[in-house]
Design an enzyme around this catalytic site. Structure first.
Site, PDB file in Angstrom:
ATOM      1  N   LYS A  18      49.260  39.854  51.841  1.00  0.00           N
ATOM      2  CA  LYS A  18      47.835  39.568  51.616  1.00  0.00           C
ATOM      3  C   LYS A  18      47.201  39.031  52.898  1.00  0.00           C
ATOM      4  O   LYS A  18      47.895  38.730  53.869  1.00  0.00           O
ATOM      5  CB  LYS A  18      47.667  38.551  50.490  1.00  0.00           C
TER       6      LYS A  18
HETATM    7  C1  LIG Z   1      48.818  40.977  44.848  1.00  0.00           C
HETATM    8  C2  LIG Z   1      48.079  41.213  43.604  1.00  0.00           C
HETATM    9  C3  LIG Z   1      48.257  40.394  42.472  1.00  0.00           C
HETATM   10  C4  LIG Z   1      49.208  39.228  42.367  1.00  0.00           C
HETATM   11  O1  LIG Z   1      50.328  39.333  43.072  1.00  0.00           O
HETATM   12  P1  LIG Z   1      51.498  38.246  43.151  1.00  0.00           P
HETATM   13  O2  LIG Z   1      52.545  39.010  43.869  1.00  0.00           O
HETATM   14  O3  LIG Z   1      51.872  37.873  41.764  1.00  0.00           O
HETATM   15  O4  LIG Z   1      51.011  37.064  43.900  1.00  0.00           O
HETATM   16  C5  LIG Z   1      47.462  40.645  41.373  1.00  0.00           C
HETATM   17  N1  LIG Z   1      46.553  41.627  41.364  1.00  0.00           N
HETATM   18  C6  LIG Z   1      46.352  42.433  42.419  1.00  0.00           C
HETATM   19  C7  LIG Z   1      45.302  43.476  42.338  1.00  0.00           C
HETATM   20  C8  LIG Z   1      47.129  42.258  43.578  1.00  0.00           C
HETATM   21  O5  LIG Z   1      46.944  43.083  44.610  1.00  0.00           O
END
Ligand SMILES: *Cc1c(COP(=O)(O)O)cnc(C)c1O
Length: 380
Positions: free
Chosen positions: A184
């Site tokens: 992210k």
């Molecule tokens: C990354 C992501 C999440 C949550 O990801 P985690 O790996 O649980 O932190 C949720 N929704 C979307 C659209 C994502 O890209």
């Protein structure tokens, strides 16, 4: 050249992050301490939200919000089939029913004009996903929600730092959720954050992430809760990343601009939805091949790039077509044609802060030349 490896993503960790983590390790306080509290306060301030609750992942955050809003069996939640699967799984965690709305090909977010036809007396919430750091059309979504008395949950896990209508994305619904997985915009290794203007909702999430404890009396368990806590180590890492976020987002914007320049004249490539939007935040660099290509062509191009050491991704597999969704809800191919068409033509290109202009041009050059080769075959 053959040893050159360009990864899909790479976190941006400096000595500052390393020393913050070491400081926590030496402090003796590894969970539920000052770092977590400070991270939450700084986050609430950064996005302009009333309350922020840290959690162990974005998925945990989504789950807490579903639970706090008491969405459960028999309830329907309208959401997008073109997303990372967690945004729909959290609906299944609580035995509610996901009702998908196909996406708008321009934003890749769920198409607001198709929401109202899916609303029934059982609909409880709109769970919108701000995909790839591009905001959904929130004015329209909030108006529909108000008219039909629905909750709005904003999955802003890909949209840290994105702005729309002068607000941080994720702050206009009943709750917003951010995620800090290593690919992210910023990372805590694993982690997430819930924001809300509603104190009661935030307090319930705070209790849920800590075994359902009463916030005043830790020996009282008010509800069935979880261990979704973020550790002090993760929070300290997050605080440093947050302090560097402006710089991080600027670097990502620069890399996106290099890609745009290198790819914009290629007719066979559709650039990502955030292109040219100064308030978008860059999560990954997801291009689409033009409609003349199919999934096999795309996979072929990806394999050729892999041979050149270029790692790519094929985001996102349509959620409704995953086996357990098909089995439980009877979804079939053709149910969400825009999602299915886009999903088979996407390629996520290497995208991270340290990627150089030369690196971008190398990737873009290889991509374009393979597309020309595949394109000739398609035209034959
Ligand atoms: C990354 C992501 C999440 C949550 O990801 P985690 O790996 O649980 O932190 C949720 N929704 C979307 C659209 C994502 O890209």
């Amino acid at each position: 050249m053959s040893s050159l490896k360009i990864p899909l993503s790479s976190p941006d960790i400096t000595e500052k992050e390393i020393s913050a983590v070491v400081r926590v390790l030496k402090s003796g306080r590894l969970s539920l301490g000052g770092e977590t509290k400070a991270f939450e306060e700084e986050w609430a301030h950064y996005v302009g939200a009333g309350h922020a609750v840290s959690v162990s992942s974005g998925t945990a955050g989504l789950h807490c919000v579903m639970r706090a809003l008491e969405i459960g069996e028999g309830d329907e939640v309208i959401t997008s089939p073109f997303s990372f699967i967690a945004s729909a799984n959290c609906i299944l965690f609580e035995k509610a029913t996901p009702v998908f709305v196909d996406i708008d090909p321009a934003t890749l977010c769920l198409d607001p004009s198709k929401i109202e036809e899916k609303i029934t007396p059982r609909t409880k919430a709109l769970l919108v996903v701000h995909l790839l750091g591009t905001a959904c059309v929130m004015d329209r979504i909030l108006a529909i929600a108000r008219q039909h008395r629905l909750y709005v949950i904003e999955d802003a896990c890909e949209a840290v730092g994105a702005m729309a209508n002068g607000c941080h994305v994720g702050t206009r619904g009943d709750a917003g959720i951010y995620a800090f997985y290593p690919n992210k915009q910023m990372t805590t290794a694993e982690g997430g954050m819930i924001v809300s203007a509603n104190r009661q909702l935030a307090d319930i999430c705070r209790s849920l992430r800590n075994q359902g404890r009463d916030l005043q009396d830790g020996n009282v368990f008010e509800r069935l809760g979880y261990n979704y806590r973020l550790s002090e180590i993760h929070a300290a890492l997050g605080r440093v990343q947050l302090s560097r976020l402006e710089q991080i987002l600027a670097k990502r914007l620069q890399v996106a601009k290099w890609y745009m320049k290198a790819l914009k004249d290629c007719e066979e490539i559709i650039l990502p939805p955030g292109t040219g939007d100064p308030s978008a935040s860059w999560f990954i660099y997801l291009i689409q091949l033009s409609k003349k290509f199919n999934g096999e062509d795309r996979n072929h191009v990806r394999r050729e790039l892999a041979k050149k050491g270029i790692e790519t991704g094929a985001y996102f597999a349509p959620i409704h077509l995953q086996r357990f969704y098909r089995e439980q809800f009877g979804f079939r191919e053709g149910d969400y044609p825009v999602t299915e068409s886009v999903a088979q033509r996407t390629i996520a290109l290497p995208f991270y802060n340290q990627l150089s202009c030369n690196g971008v041009n190398y990737v873009a050059g290889r991509l374009i030349s393979h597309l020309e080769l595949v394109g000739e075959k398609v035209n034959d």
